[in-house]
Design an enzyme around this catalytic site. Structure first.
Site, mmCIF file in Angstrom:
data_model
loop_
_atom_site.group_PDB
_atom_site.id
_atom_site.type_symbol
_atom_site.label_atom_id
_atom_site.label_comp_id
_atom_site.label_asym_id
_atom_site.label_seq_id
_atom_site.Cartn_x
_atom_site.Cartn_y
_atom_site.Cartn_z
ATOM 1 N N ASP A 53 0.729 -1.379 0.055
ATOM 2 C CA ASP A 53 0.232 0.015 0.070
ATOM 3 C C ASP A 53 0.771 1.085 0.184
ATOM 4 O OD1 ASP A 53 -1.783 2.137 0.510
ATOM 5 O OD2 ASP A 53 -2.333 1.196 2.425
ATOM 6 N N ASN A 55 -0.205 4.306 -0.521
ATOM 7 C CA ASN A 55 -0.617 5.854 -0.216
ATOM 8 C C ASN A 55 -1.355 5.657 1.225
ATOM 9 O OD1 ASN A 55 -3.064 4.419 -0.804
ATOM 10 N ND2 ASN A 55 -3.718 5.890 -2.016
ATOM 11 N N ASP A 57 -3.733 3.837 2.463
ATOM 12 C CA ASP A 57 -5.148 3.984 2.887
ATOM 13 C C ASP A 57 -5.843 2.141 3.135
ATOM 14 O OD1 ASP A 57 -4.958 2.553 0.526
ATOM 15 O OD2 ASP A 57 -6.386 3.937 -0.845
ATOM 16 N N ASP A 61 -1.655 -0.619 -4.037
ATOM 17 C CA ASP A 61 -1.866 -0.018 -5.272
ATOM 18 C C ASP A 61 -0.642 0.198 -6.092
ATOM 19 O OD1 ASP A 61 0.109 1.527 -3.629
ATOM 20 O OD2 ASP A 61 -1.509 2.696 -2.712
ATOM 21 N N ASP A 232 -8.436 -13.330 -18.443
ATOM 22 C CA ASP A 232 -9.618 -13.762 -17.556
ATOM 23 C C ASP A 232 -10.528 -14.622 -17.975
ATOM 24 O OD1 ASP A 232 -10.678 -13.641 -14.383
ATOM 25 O OD2 ASP A 232 -12.400 -12.780 -15.444
ATOM 26 N N GLU A 297 -6.449 -17.647 -18.735
ATOM 27 C CA GLU A 297 -6.987 -18.476 -17.668
ATOM 28 C C GLU A 297 -7.884 -19.482 -18.332
ATOM 29 O OE1 GLU A 297 -9.537 -18.178 -13.569
ATOM 30 O OE2 GLU A 297 -10.268 -17.037 -15.411
HETATM 31 C C1 NOJ Z 1 -11.066 -15.325 -12.559
HETATM 32 C C2 NOJ Z 1 -10.636 -14.600 -11.405
HETATM 33 O O1 NOJ Z 1 -9.402 -15.107 -11.215
HETATM 34 C C3 NOJ Z 1 -11.467 -14.498 -10.436
HETATM 35 O O2 NOJ Z 1 -10.756 -13.791 -9.269
HETATM 36 C C4 NOJ Z 1 -12.598 -13.784 -10.670
HETATM 37 O O3 NOJ Z 1 -13.653 -13.530 -9.778
HETATM 38 C C5 NOJ Z 1 -13.440 -14.251 -11.835
HETATM 39 N N1 NOJ Z 1 -12.478 -14.990 -12.995
HETATM 40 C C6 NOJ Z 1 -14.351 -13.509 -12.558
HETATM 41 O O4 NOJ Z 1 -13.808 -12.614 -13.228
#
Ligand code: NOJ
Length: 566
Positions: A53, A55, A57, A61, A232, A297
């Site tokens: 972190d 900054n 908070d 970041d 993703d 992924e």
């Molecule tokens: C896979 C990501 O690693 C996960 O953290 C996320 O919740 C889901 N995809 C949806 O985007």
């Protein structure tokens, strides 16, 4: 089926991508030999909220990351993957994007990002950003327009369907995070599709405007200097256009958590469709023109390493994460069932191997916790980093960090909060990194409440407490990565298993290097020809100067890297 002793693919030996890696002042110099930068690299996942972190908070970041880049370069990391930092209402902590071309104020600014890239590159680190193309936020202007005006062009950017005859959802698809994957828009009387939260409407990738928009988004980040994308839900973009019901694998009793409920259906229509490869063919062209890596992924059904690897290849992605290792048990049978087909599928390095991630329990916890869990996690990391493919540590892996128990009052993850059965909640693997034993654990300023609890960390579990101690998890990980880099030239892609269950020692040879791990609870012997052999790396630091002719004893939970003793 694999037969021990059978070479599983002899492809051309990979070149070492780093011909030289020198430290001079604070500038690392990396000379590339013409092979892609990811060919022999080690990655590191940064879950931005919990890394550092800058900054004060209580939330990690971009400035915080930038300040720690030296640490990662010194650890021997080649590339960082940063979890989403885009503008987001944070329903799923950044995986619900409201503006793909800007930074959320919680994480910084575009100027902070540019600075981070500049510093990373100066240190020889590549930067991979997390792109979220399967869905956006329900607060994204695209969805707001689609919702407020069903006649707008944006309506078709999402999946809308009329209710089933009984008024319920149009089909039986289940959200990964619990409940149906459809939410009714009362104003229009139609349902919209979301494979995750209702706040994460799925984009319609059959719409050419969506495709063009994302190519432009990829170009935007490439122009800012990123070196790759972690994609993703890379397996989810294309759906069967008829959206048929999914076959039911087993009936539910009602007590199951969302993961089990999701797995009660056979996901033959909502993910892993051939159509996804047309999308990646276009992405690949663009990525190649910037030397950027595409890493998907690919969280598909367990046991199908070959299908995961098929996401990577010419005209497709460069690498694909295979998640079976995240679910193995500590037994020779379980590891073999995962890694024999996994290594075979990754014969040309197609697979990304994650030790842990922000979505599943951390490896030391999965393998029993405590000192045993930490030893096993390191041994497991030896295995993953020496297989053909692209290994990734997850922040804190190098410390042997375990999951931190999180009190229900402190839950943040919607998967835990919104389900009666919170077992699948991901908060425990997402807690802040303990950099030191100072107040705020060096993660944030003194007195600041972090977004998730720190847990209790003794000095010996922190970066500060482990730095310089050769027996610490951190230094043993650093040495492993150094050995891996040094052996790059020897470890060609040919992999030959030397043992198989029911033996407790699993061992393979790559080129002239042998990697062995004992997952039994007793010392066990490995016999190999072609000696004498030297122990190049041992998870037990004190063994690194041993050598032997044909037989070596391996302790329970220990892994060794052996090389010819010349
Ligand atoms: C896979 C990501 O690693 C996960 O953290 C996320 O919740 C889901 N995809 C949806 O985007």
């Amino acid at each position: 089926m694999l037969t021990p002793g059978l070479p599983i693919l002899a492809s051309s030996a990979s070149q070492i991508s780093h011909e030289g890696f020198g430290f001079s002042g604070d500038v690392y110099t990396v000379r590339m030999s013409g092979t892609p930068w990811w060919e022999n690299a080690v990655g590191y996942e940064i879950y931005i909220r919990s890394f550092s972190d800058g900054n004060g908070d209580g939330v990690g970041d971009l400035i915080g990351i930038e300040e720690r880049l030296h640490y990662l370069a010194d650890l021997g990391i080649d590339a960082i993957w940063i979890s989403p930092f885009y503008t987001s209402p944070m329903a799923d902590f950044g995986y619900d994007v409201a503006d793909y071309r800007d930074i959320d104020p919680a994480f910084g600014t575009l100027a902070d990002f540019d600075k981070l890239i500049e510093v990373a590159h100066r240190l020889g680190l590549k930067v991979i950003v997390d792109i979220v193309p399967n869905h956006c936020s329900d607060q994204h202007p695209w969805f707001l327009e689609a919702l407020s005006d069903p006649t707008s062009a944006k309506r078709d950017w999402f999946h809308w369907r009329d209710p089933a005859p009984d008024g319920g959802p149009p089909n039986n698809w289940a959200s990964h995070f619990g409940g149906p994957s459809w939410t009714l828009d009362e104003a229009s009387g139609q349902y919209y599709l979301h494979l995750f939260l209702p706040e994460q409407p799925d984009l319609n990738w059959d719409n050419p405007e969506v495709r063009a928009e994302f190519l432009d988004i990829l170009r935007f980040w490439c122009e800012r200097g990123v070196d790759g994308f972690r994609i993703d839900v890379a397996h989810g973009l294309a759906k069967n256009p008829a959206l048929p019901d999914l076959p039911v694998v087993h009936e539910l009793t009602g007590d199951e958590g969302p993961r089990e409920r999701f797995l009660s259906l056979d996901h033959v229509h909502d993910m892993n469709q051939e159509g996804v490869f047309d999308i990646y063919a276009e992405w690949r062209e663009l990525a190649d023109s910037y030397d950027a890596m595409l890493l998907g992924e690919v969280y598909i059904r367990a046991g199908d390493a070959a299908r995961v690897a098929a996401y990577a290849g010419p005209g497709r992605l460069h690498r694909a994460f295979f998640f079976d290792p995240m679910h193995v048990k500590w037994s020779a049978e379980s590891l073999w069932a995962c890694f024999a087909p996994g290594a075979e599928a990754s014969s040309e390095g197609q697979i990304g191997w994650a030790v842990s991630s922000h979505d599943d329990p951390r490896a030391p916890t999965r393998f029993g916790g405590g000192q045993v869990g930490k030893e096993r996690s390191l041994a497991f990391t030896v295995l993953l980093t020496m297989l053909p493919g692209l290994p990734f540590l997850y922040q804190g892996s190098e410390l042997g960090m375990e999951d931190v128990p999180v009190d229900p009052a402190d839950f943040q993850d919607p998967v835990a909060i919104r389900n009666d059965n919170p077992t699948d909640g991901r908060d425990p693997c997402r807690t802040p990194i303990p950099w030191s034993d100072a107040p705020g654990f060096g993660f944030t300023a003194e007195g600041v409440k972090p977004w998730l609890p720190f847990g209790n960390h003794h000095l010996s579990e922190t970066v500060k407490g482990q730095l310089g101690d050769p027996f610490s998890s951190l230094e043993r990980h650093r040495r492993l990565l150094a050995v891996r880099r040094e052996l790059g030239a020897m470890a060609d892609q040919t992999l030959e298993w030397l043992t198989a269950p029911p033996e407790d020692v699993l061992a393979f040879r790559r080129g002239s290097v042998v990697v062995a791990i004992n997952v039994g609870d007793k010392p066990a012997k490995l016999t190999i020809s072609g000696g004498p052999w030297a122990v190049k790396y041992a998870t037990r630091t004190e063994r690194t100067s041993e050598w032997f002719d044909t037989e070596i004893e391996i302790h329970p939970d220990e892994a060794l890297i052996l090389v010819p003793n010349s």
